[in-house]
Design a protein around this motif. Structure first.
Motif, PDB file in Angstrom:
ATOM      1  N   ASP A  66      35.541 -16.727 -21.794  1.00 26.09           N
ATOM      2  CA  ASP A  66      35.920 -15.315 -21.734  1.00 26.09           C
ATOM      3  C   ASP A  66      35.593 -14.670 -20.391  1.00 26.09           C
ATOM      4  OD1 ASP A  66      36.804 -15.345 -24.419  1.00 26.09           O
ATOM      5  OD2 ASP A  66      34.759 -15.007 -25.129  1.00 26.09           O
ATOM      6  N   LEU A  67      35.079 -15.435 -19.443  1.00 24.98           N
ATOM      7  CA  LEU A  67      34.675 -14.887 -18.148  1.00 24.98           C
ATOM      8  C   LEU A  67      35.743 -15.089 -17.071  1.00 24.98           C
ATOM      9  CD1 LEU A  67      30.960 -16.089 -18.184  1.00 24.98           C
ATOM     10  CD2 LEU A  67      31.822 -13.777 -18.636  1.00 24.98           C
ATOM     11  N   GLY A  68      36.956 -15.348 -17.483  1.00 25.90           N
ATOM     12  CA  GLY A  68      38.039 -15.676 -16.559  1.00 25.90           C
ATOM     13  C   GLY A  68      38.482 -14.554 -15.651  1.00 25.90           C
ATOM     14  N   SER A  69      38.023 -13.336 -15.882  1.00 24.89           N
ATOM     15  CA  SER A  69      38.403 -12.233 -14.998  1.00 24.89           C
ATOM     16  C   SER A  69      37.501 -12.156 -13.770  1.00 24.89           C
ATOM     17  CB  SER A  69      38.361 -10.908 -15.762  1.00 24.89           C
ATOM     18  OG  SER A  69      37.034 -10.652 -16.207  1.00 24.89           O
ATOM     19  N   THR A  70      36.424 -12.935 -13.740  1.00 23.79           N
ATOM     20  CA  THR A  70      35.519 -12.912 -12.598  1.00 23.79           C
ATOM     21  C   THR A  70      36.032 -13.852 -11.499  1.00 23.79           C
ATOM     22  OG1 THR A  70      34.119 -14.695 -13.449  1.00 23.79           O
ATOM     23  CG2 THR A  70      33.543 -12.441 -14.114  1.00 23.79           C
ATOM     24  N   GLU A  71      35.785 -13.492 -10.269  1.00 23.50           N
ATOM     25  CA  GLU A  71      36.269 -14.292  -9.138  1.00 23.50           C
ATOM     26  C   GLU A  71      35.673 -15.697  -9.123  1.00 23.50           C
ATOM     27  OE1 GLU A  71      38.837 -13.700  -7.055  1.00 23.50           O
ATOM     28  OE2 GLU A  71      39.105 -11.989  -8.390  1.00 23.50           O
ATOM     29  N   LYS A  74      37.436 -17.846 -11.722  1.00 22.34           N
ATOM     30  CA  LYS A  74      38.799 -18.172 -11.254  1.00 22.34           C
ATOM     31  C   LYS A  74      38.751 -19.280 -10.201  1.00 22.34           C
ATOM     32  CE  LYS A  74      40.831 -13.624 -12.034  1.00 22.34           C
ATOM     33  NZ  LYS A  74      41.390 -12.426 -11.405  1.00 22.34           N
ATOM     34  N   ASP A  89      47.265 -20.210 -15.583  1.00 17.18           N
ATOM     35  CA  ASP A  89      46.294 -19.488 -14.751  1.00 17.18           C
ATOM     36  C   ASP A  89      45.114 -20.368 -14.329  1.00 17.18           C
ATOM     37  OD1 ASP A  89      44.852 -19.729 -17.115  1.00 17.18           O
ATOM     38  OD2 ASP A  89      44.390 -17.591 -17.278  1.00 17.18           O
ATOM     39  N   SER A  91      43.026 -21.827 -16.208  1.00 20.38           N
ATOM     40  CA  SER A  91      41.973 -21.888 -17.208  1.00 20.38           C
ATOM     41  C   SER A  91      42.146 -23.174 -18.017  1.00 20.38           C
ATOM     42  CB  SER A  91      42.015 -20.670 -18.142  1.00 20.38           C
ATOM     43  OG  SER A  91      43.213 -20.648 -18.899  1.00 20.38           O
TER      44      SER A  91
END
Length: 104
Positions: A66-71, A74, A89, A91
């Motif tokens: 769930d931490l995929g929005s952090t640089e 990514k 994306d 992931s």
């Protein structure tokens, strides 16, 4: 605290590379996971199927996935994309697993 498990798929012939990359996990990624309540995180490989089985303890509502929005996540996903099955994306394709037995 809850324990969560999920599976992913390694690309054939890349078990050594996958292990090497995780043996050298970036300190900032490890800190991010810990700061977000992820601990006791293990990943196992079934060499016959290339299935990765992950289990982690979570002190909160989200998993490492769930931490995929952090640089940093990514960047890690892009780094790992060539060794495992991924979504568009980058992931990892991650399938939650249902706990059917627990012995204390």
């Amino acid at each position: 605290m809850q324990t969560v498990a999920f599976k992913m798929k390694l690309n054939p012939g890349l078990a050594g590379e996958y292990k090497k990359r995780h043996d050298e996990i970036w300190p900032e990624l490890k800190k991010l996971l810990k700061d977000n309540g992820i601990s006791d995180y293990s990943i196992f490989l079934d060499e016959e199927t290339n299935i990765l089985f992950a289990v982690q303890k979570q002190d909160g509502n989200g998993s490492s996935q769930d931490l995929g929005s952090t640089e940093i996540v990514k960047k890690w996903w892009a780094y790992m994309a060539e060794v495992m099955e991924t979504n568009p994306d980058n992931s990892p394709v991650s399938i939650p697993l249902q706990q059917v037995f627990y012995m204390e």
